[in-house]
Design a protein around this motif. Sequence first.
Motif: not given
Length: 296
Positions: A90-99
């Motif tokens: 729901a539009g929350q900035v959470r979890g994991t981002v791979r860069i």
Amino acid sequence: MNSEPDWDLYRSFAAVLREGSLSGAARSLGLTQPSVARHVDALEAAIGTTLFLRTQRGLSPTDAALRLKPHVEALVATSAALLRAAADHAGQVRGTVRISASEVVGVEHLPPILAELRRRHPALGIELVLSNSIDDLLGRQADIAIRMVEPVQQALVTRKVGAVEVGLHARRDYLDRCGVPETMEALAGYDLIGFDAETPAIRAMAGRYPMLRRRLFALCADSDLAQLAAIRAGFGIGFCQVQVARRSPELVRVLEHDCAIELGLWIVMHEDLRASASCRAAFDALAAGLGAIARG
């Protein structure tokens, strides 16, 4: 093949390919070595072919395994992308981002940017992959990539944030001892630091600066970090980003007007991730931070 192999078999197969051994794969997956061995045996039985040859030095992939490698890597990447997308609630900035980023960018530029991103979004985890190869965003090997060559793939969100200049540098005491080169041709008399394996980009650079050929290098390394460390240690003269060199007062640029290379700086992600609040937050933070660095 009588039935579809279980996903765990593919995951273990990919880990053995990546790590080169059952023990390494087991450590990376948090499993026991016998479990990974059973998974490999089960996959070989399911598809009816041998995937690894057991040698004294470990496991050697067969031709069949190498043919399957890109497909199983795509499965692993897609699975990771699925989990990251599922964590984007729901539009929350959470979890994991791979860069994905090059070595120098990842070590010299990204830490403060990522630290600030984490302070603003404490529920966001970051996977940082440092490699000078270009990860395939369409294959979801990374969510966001920082590239120093212009992307040509379609279906990507791309933003050029500026450029970095690369020039020849050496430590001040090395130049005090050996003198400052006055011409590019004079570099043949100095301890040069450069590449080992030749790439298309390096061939293009060598065509522009023919005096910088591998046979003249006193130290060859494909790792940009190793080359940077050698420059900082006073080994000799090598290429360094001007923005990085400015942080070290002991580094001096030489032949500034004769040798200057400008590399564009792009932030890229797959267009499917445009709606992901987490990827968008990371993308914008990287663009702002690296843009400020490119502007000096």
